[in-house]
Design an enzyme around this catalytic site. Structure first.
Site, PDB file in Angstrom:
ATOM      1  N   LYS A  69      68.217 120.072  78.050  1.00 53.07           N
ATOM      2  CA  LYS A  69      68.727 119.235  79.145  1.00 53.07           C
ATOM      3  C   LYS A  69      69.682 120.014  80.043  1.00 53.07           C
ATOM      4  O   LYS A  69      69.765 119.757  81.244  1.00 53.07           O
ATOM      5  CB  LYS A  69      69.395 117.993  78.569  1.00 53.07           C
ATOM      6  CG  LYS A  69      68.428 117.073  77.831  1.00 53.07           C
ATOM      7  CD  LYS A  69      69.153 115.919  77.186  1.00 53.07           C
ATOM      8  CE  LYS A  69      68.184 114.967  76.491  1.00 53.07           C
ATOM      9  NZ  LYS A  69      67.424 115.602  75.417  1.00 53.07           N
ATOM     10  N   GLU A 103      78.406 115.070  80.188  1.00 51.94           N
ATOM     11  CA  GLU A 103      78.102 114.634  81.534  1.00 51.94           C
ATOM     12  C   GLU A 103      78.843 113.330  81.820  1.00 51.94           C
ATOM     13  O   GLU A 103      79.281 112.643  80.882  1.00 51.94           O
ATOM     14  CB  GLU A 103      76.593 114.442  81.722  1.00 51.94           C
ATOM     15  CG  GLU A 103      75.996 113.319  80.906  1.00 51.94           C
ATOM     16  CD  GLU A 103      74.487 113.210  81.109  1.00 51.94           C
ATOM     17  OE1 GLU A 103      73.893 114.124  81.714  1.00 51.94           O
ATOM     18  OE2 GLU A 103      73.904 112.209  80.655  1.00 51.94           O
ATOM     19  N   HIS A 122      72.163 104.306  72.848  1.00 51.97           N
ATOM     20  CA  HIS A 122      71.510 105.153  73.836  1.00 51.97           C
ATOM     21  C   HIS A 122      70.033 105.358  73.520  1.00 51.97           C
ATOM     22  O   HIS A 122      69.418 106.292  74.022  1.00 51.97           O
ATOM     23  CB  HIS A 122      72.222 106.505  73.960  1.00 51.97           C
ATOM     24  CG  HIS A 122      73.699 106.378  74.109  1.00 51.97           C
ATOM     25  ND1 HIS A 122      74.296 105.861  75.242  1.00 51.97           N
ATOM     26  CD2 HIS A 122      74.719 106.652  73.248  1.00 51.97           C
ATOM     27  CE1 HIS A 122      75.601 105.843  75.066  1.00 51.97           C
ATOM     28  NE2 HIS A 122      75.883 106.304  73.880  1.00 51.97           N
ATOM     29  N   ARG A 143      56.626 115.615  77.458  1.00 54.95           N
ATOM     30  CA  ARG A 143      55.812 115.036  76.392  1.00 54.95           C
ATOM     31  C   ARG A 143      55.442 113.606  76.759  1.00 54.95           C
ATOM     32  O   ARG A 143      55.869 113.088  77.787  1.00 54.95           O
ATOM     33  CB  ARG A 143      56.608 115.025  75.082  1.00 54.95           C
ATOM     34  CG  ARG A 143      57.960 114.305  75.213  1.00 54.95           C
ATOM     35  CD  ARG A 143      58.718 114.278  73.901  1.00 54.95           C
ATOM     36  NE  ARG A 143      60.090 113.848  74.036  1.00 54.95           N
ATOM     37  CZ  ARG A 143      60.505 112.588  74.088  1.00 54.95           C
ATOM     38  NH1 ARG A 143      59.608 111.604  74.045  1.00 54.95           N
ATOM     39  NH2 ARG A 143      61.782 112.290  74.198  1.00 54.95           N
TER      40      ARG A 143
END
Length: 616
Positions: free
Chosen positions: A116, A185, A220, A276
């Site tokens: 990421k 983040e 999440h 994916r």
């Protein structure tokens, strides 16, 4: 042309891929760990290969063993499903180097997007520097650079929580993905999680197959997903499409992939690109009338996509059915799944009737998908199907799903990623059926002889005791000359598997299924209690019990019997189904008992520690 395909994964995604392979005439090979011997995905495959061991790190995450298994089984292609190896460039290269067809994007594309942090750099976005964070940066999200599914993620709202969150996220990411890299983040409290499905061939064509909204999440991890994402302005949708195509072309992408965004205040924030198939791909399939797995296979065989994708029709909603208890922090549940049937909708299941839900893997049992001409119709159909479903065995999130689908915030498409933060307490409030215990008692009584049960003179009623959602309940009934009877209702019918009661002039049906001491009455689960309970307490005051089966992966440093602890102090970390669960001190006091050690396997309800309170 591919003739034999191995799926490098397990559970529902393996079963789902095997279903498409059967339609295409492709032979299938399953993998299984020792813990998965005889699992559903091995039963539906043509052949299977054992990977010795039980933990994911020694079985399903061992790319070298999987390549050997594919060669030994005579496979000529490997599909990674959507497990960790699906985004592992080294594994993709190993498959290709072995002369096998890889059902996925080129290793270089995976490498560019699998992390990421690297993906954000490719899109021109820099992560936050954890060492330089200040209060003005809060809240932030600590996130695993590899993998997904909510593992290795922690929300941080205070700076003093950051070191612990980083450590916990690294440990969880290492366990789940074999990679402990994490990054930080900004955490957007009220955003919507929106993603774009892409499909790209080897001839330069890139399709964008609509949007999906995946905002309803716990830990999440997505719980309810739908396509298309409702209420997005046309201009914003086109911007999402453009960014998704840009990401795909930036890495010369091939195959199925998903570009994920957080949408807030009319703006789209790039999150990541998943190289994916996604868990929620069935809603896109339903709306576009496609089989994405079949398209993946065709692209891997070199076929070209038409220039334009098919036209979207209607709306689809998917709900993930988990073996977990939402009222207890979504604690994973284990045990025998006696029955799983969801009528009227598509069901992608990883378990069949009689299968055991263990501690080693994700607790998702199945995905239920409804498709209809409008969003309201699809939502109603899915909620109704789940409400009527037979889910007999461990505690599940079924009731939470039904209530979520019918919540006004969801039905009017005003949801965001904070939905469960706001509503979980009310959505998990007990709403027991007051007549379920009576129906269970009458069903049990109907299966036994009534001789000796009734008397010519009135006598005390027969009593049955049950445990329901942690509370003890009783049901009273009588044997009469005309059959079974109970106060306040008329017993219309009483059989071992069906009871009909007339309540205030309305006849209600109760379907009964019994497995040992466990009784399922429609959607209510009861446990039969003994007639004469043991009056002795099971554990001493201050006992901390394992909330689920799992492995002790960490004990707080310098923690020994006799240690003084503070309320909320971390004591023990228990890992179950690839998630870590922290056990803290319930009160200020003294740790008087600590019978566990790292690596020890614990059953649900097992004693972990005893904290003797300092309060008088």
């Amino acid at each position: 042309m591919i003739s034999t395909l191995l799926v490098a994964n397990r559970g529902e995604i393996a079963c789902r891929i095997f279903r498409t392979c059967a339609d295409l005439g492709i032979r299938t090979v399953a993998l299984h760990s020792d813990a998965d011997g005889g699992a559903l995905h091995t039963r539906v495959a043509d052949t299977s290969v054992r990977l010795p061991g039980a933990a994911p790190a020694e079985t399903y995450l061992r790319g070298d063993l999987i390549v050997k298994a594919a060669l030994a089984a005579g496979a000529d292609a490997v599909h990674p499903g959507y497990g960790f190896l699906s985004e592992n460039a080294d594994f993709a290269r190993a498959v290709l180097d072995a002369g096998l067809v890889w059902i996925g994007p080129p290793p270089e594309a995976i490498e560019a997007m699998a992390s990421k942090t690297r993906a954000k750099e490719l899109m021109g976005i820099a992560p936050l520097d954890a060492a330089a964070l200040t209060k003005t940066d809060l809240p932030v999200l600590v996130k695993a650079a590899a993998g997904g599914g909510g593992r290795g993620m922690r929300v941080v709202r205070r700076l003093d929580e950051l070191p612990g969150a980083l450590e916990a996220a690294r440990a969880e990411a290492t366990s789940a993905f074999g990679d402990g890299e994490v990054f930080v983040e900004p955490y957007i409290e009220r955003g919507r999680h929106v993603e774009v499905q892409i499909l790209a061939d080897t001839h330069g064509t890139v399709w964008t197959l609509g949007t999906r909204d995946c905002s309803l999440q716990r830990r999440h991890q997505k719980v309810i997903e739908e396509a298309p994402a409702p209420g997005l302005p046309a201009a914003l949708t086109e911007k999402l499409y453009a960014m998704a195509v840009r990401a795909a072309r930036a890495v010369s992408y091939e195959g199925a992939g998903t570009v994920e965004f957080l949408v807030a205040d009319g703006r789209a924030h790039f999150l990541e690109m998943n190289t994916r198939l996604q868990v929620e791909h069935p809603v896109t399939e339903a709306v576009f009338g496609l089989d994405l797995v079949a398209e993946q296979i065709r692209i891997a065989e070199g076929h070209a996509l038409p220039l334009d994708p098919p036209t979207a029709r209607g709306h689809a909603v998917e709900a993930r059915l988990y073996a977990e208890d939402p009222a207890r922090g979504f604690a994973p549940q284990t045990g025998t799944l006696h029955r799983l049937a969801v009528p009227g909708v598509r069901l992608d299941a990883g378990y069949g009737d009689g299968d055991t839900v263990g501690v080693h893997y994700d607790p998702m049992l199945a995905k239920a998908v409804a498709h209809a001409p409008t969003r309201a119709e699809a939502v109603r159909a899915l909620a109704g199907a789940l409400e009527r479903a037979a889910v007999h065995g461990p505690v599940t999130n079924r009731d939470l799903l039904v209530r979520s689908l019918r919540h006004p915030e969801f039905t009017t498409a005003r949801m965001d990623t904070g939905f469960y933060d706001r509503h979980l307490t009310t959505l998990t409030e007990p709403a027991p059926d007051p007549y379920a215990p009576l129906a269970a008692a009458l069903a049990d009584a109907s299966g036994r002889s009534r001789f000796g049960g009734w008397r010519n003179v009135p006598s005390a009623p027969q009593m049955k005791r049950y445990e329901r959602e942690g509370e003890e309940v009783e049901a009273a009934y009588r044997h009469t000359r005309t059959g079974l009877a109970a106060d306040g209702v008329r017993v219309v019918r009483a059989e071992p598997t069906l009871v009909v009661l007339e309540i205030d002039g309305v006849e209600r049906k109760f379907e009964i299924a019994r497995y040992g001491t466990r009784v399922h009455v429609n959607t209510t689960a009861l446990t039969i209690l003994p007639r004469f309970p043991d009056p002795r307490p099971d554990h001493a005051p201050g006992s901390l019990l394992a909330p689920m089966p799992g492995t002790v992966v960490r004990v707080a440093e310098a923690l020994t019997e006799g240690t003084e602890v503070k309320a909320g102090q971390p004591l023990i970390w228990l890992e179950a189904m690839k998630m870590q669960h922290l056990i803290t001190a319930p009160t200020d006091g003294t740790l008087t008992t600590l019978p566990v050690a790292v690596g020890q396997q614990m059953e649900m309800g097992a004693l972990l520690a005893v904290v003797e309170s300092n309060s008088p």
